[in-house]
Design a protein around this motif. Structure first.
Motif, PDB file in Angstrom:
ATOM      1  N   GLU A  10       0.875  -1.119  -0.055  1.00 50.51           N
ATOM      2  CA  GLU A  10      -0.003   0.192   0.140  1.00 50.51           C
ATOM      3  C   GLU A  10       0.856   1.346   0.027  1.00 50.51           C
ATOM      4  O   GLU A  10       0.541   2.029  -0.540  1.00 50.51           O
ATOM      5  N   LEU A  11       2.002   1.286   0.670  1.00 51.03           N
ATOM      6  CA  LEU A  11       2.979   2.233   0.762  1.00 51.03           C
ATOM      7  C   LEU A  11       3.607   2.317  -0.685  1.00 51.03           C
ATOM      8  O   LEU A  11       3.648   3.659  -1.035  1.00 51.03           O
ATOM      9  N   ILE A  12       3.834   1.621  -1.154  1.00 49.48           N
ATOM     10  CA  ILE A  12       4.617   1.538  -2.616  1.00 49.48           C
ATOM     11  C   ILE A  12       3.525   2.081  -3.717  1.00 49.48           C
ATOM     12  O   ILE A  12       4.021   3.056  -4.625  1.00 49.48           O
ATOM     13  N   GLY A  13       2.194   1.713  -3.417  1.00 48.20           N
ATOM     14  CA  GLY A  13       1.041   2.033  -4.356  1.00 48.20           C
ATOM     15  C   GLY A  13       0.900   3.746  -4.100  1.00 48.20           C
ATOM     16  O   GLY A  13       0.997   4.408  -5.099  1.00 48.20           O
ATOM     17  N   THR A  14       0.974   4.025  -3.000  1.00 46.58           N
ATOM     18  CA  THR A  14       0.745   5.544  -2.798  1.00 46.58           C
ATOM     19  C   THR A  14       1.957   6.487  -3.188  1.00 46.58           C
ATOM     20  O   THR A  14       1.773   7.408  -3.796  1.00 46.58           O
ATOM     21  N   ILE A  15       3.206   5.727  -3.007  1.00 42.24           N
ATOM     22  CA  ILE A  15       4.319   6.680  -3.676  1.00 42.24           C
ATOM     23  C   ILE A  15       4.315   6.744  -5.053  1.00 42.24           C
ATOM     24  O   ILE A  15       4.537   7.769  -5.725  1.00 42.24           O
ATOM     25  N   ILE A  16       3.724   5.354  -5.772  1.00 45.23           N
ATOM     26  CA  ILE A  16       3.585   5.745  -6.996  1.00 45.23           C
ATOM     27  C   ILE A  16       2.392   6.794  -7.575  1.00 45.23           C
ATOM     28  O   ILE A  16       2.765   7.439  -8.602  1.00 45.23           O
ATOM     29  N   ILE A  17       1.524   6.620  -7.023  1.00 41.00           N
ATOM     30  CA  ILE A  17       0.463   7.637  -7.223  1.00 41.00           C
ATOM     31  C   ILE A  17       0.943   8.956  -7.077  1.00 41.00           C
ATOM     32  O   ILE A  17       0.826   9.998  -7.715  1.00 41.00           O
ATOM     33  N   LEU A  18       1.725   9.400  -6.040  1.00 43.70           N
ATOM     34  CA  LEU A  18       2.315  10.487  -5.617  1.00 43.70           C
ATOM     35  C   LEU A  18       3.344  11.173  -6.880  1.00 43.70           C
ATOM     36  O   LEU A  18       3.169  12.162  -7.501  1.00 43.70           O
ATOM     37  N   VAL A  19       4.190  10.177  -7.409  1.00 42.87           N
ATOM     38  CA  VAL A  19       5.047  10.568  -8.191  1.00 42.87           C
ATOM     39  C   VAL A  19       4.316  10.797  -9.463  1.00 42.87           C
ATOM     40  O   VAL A  19       4.617  11.906 -10.421  1.00 42.87           O
ATOM     41  N   ALA A  20       3.333   9.901  -9.930  1.00 41.61           N
ATOM     42  CA  ALA A  20       2.367  10.153 -11.196  1.00 41.61           C
ATOM     43  C   ALA A  20       1.837  11.541 -11.033  1.00 41.61           C
ATOM     44  O   ALA A  20       1.669  12.277 -12.177  1.00 41.61           O
ATOM     45  N   THR A  21       1.368  11.991 -10.022  1.00 34.23           N
ATOM     46  CA  THR A  21       0.341  12.999  -9.782  1.00 34.23           C
ATOM     47  C   THR A  21       1.580  14.421  -9.945  1.00 34.23           C
ATOM     48  O   THR A  21       1.135  15.425 -10.605  1.00 34.23           O
ATOM     49  N   ARG A  22       2.757  14.191  -9.156  1.00 32.20           N
ATOM     50  CA  ARG A  22       3.598  15.256  -9.343  1.00 32.20           C
ATOM     51  C   ARG A  22       4.198  15.488 -10.576  1.00 32.20           C
ATOM     52  O   ARG A  22       4.513  16.762 -10.919  1.00 32.20           O
ATOM     53  N   TYR A  23       4.675  14.487 -11.343  1.00 34.75           N
ATOM     54  CA  TYR A  23       5.540  14.532 -12.519  1.00 34.75           C
ATOM     55  C   TYR A  23       5.023  14.100 -13.721  1.00 34.75           C
ATOM     56  O   TYR A  23       5.136  14.601 -14.780  1.00 34.75           O
ATOM     57  N   ILE A  24       4.215  13.030 -13.767  1.00 33.28           N
ATOM     58  CA  ILE A  24       4.019  12.268 -14.919  1.00 33.28           C
ATOM     59  C   ILE A  24       2.888  13.023 -15.439  1.00 33.28           C
ATOM     60  O   ILE A  24       2.768  13.437 -16.745  1.00 33.28           O
TER      61      ILE A  24
END
Length: 112
Positions: free
Chosen positions: A15-29
């Motif tokens: 769940e932590l990994i998934g949250t980090i991926i979503i944050l990176v996608a929201t911020r950069y991608i």
């Protein structure tokens, strides 16, 4: 660490990994994709303006204003960054035309 402990920690870790991926996608991608979409739209509008100018429907001076008007209709605010994208799209189109002319004429014809 026992298997029971691992079974408890693993879902939390995922769940932590998934949250980090979503944050990176929201911020950069997502902003990068939006910028690419805007630039693609600008390139289409620049090509349209060039075609209209070739057909005699737009003067050279009116081409940029035409692109800006189309962008405003799409809800894009004309900023320094958007202006730079318009100029880059024009330069890209000019370079592509130069390459095509060079391929048609050949290097020996361009020297004359």
């Amino acid at each position: 660490m026992t298997m029971k402990d691992l079974a408890t920690v693993f879902p939390v870790f995922m769940e932590l990994i998934g949250t980090i991926i979503i944050l990176v996608a929201t911020r950069y991608i997502i902003p990068w994709l939006k910028e690419q979409r805007i630039y693609s739209t600008i390139k289409k509008f620049v090509r349209a303006a060039e075609k209209l100018a070739e057909a005699g429907e737009l003067s050279k001076v009116e081409k940029k204003r035409y692109v800006e008007t189309l962008l405003k209709k799409k809800g894009v605010t004309i900023t320094a960054e958007i202006d730079a994208m318009i100029e880059a799209a024009v330069k890209e189109l000019d370079l592509a035309a130069d390459v095509i002319i060079g391929e048609i004429l050949g290097p020996e014809d361009l020297e004359e």
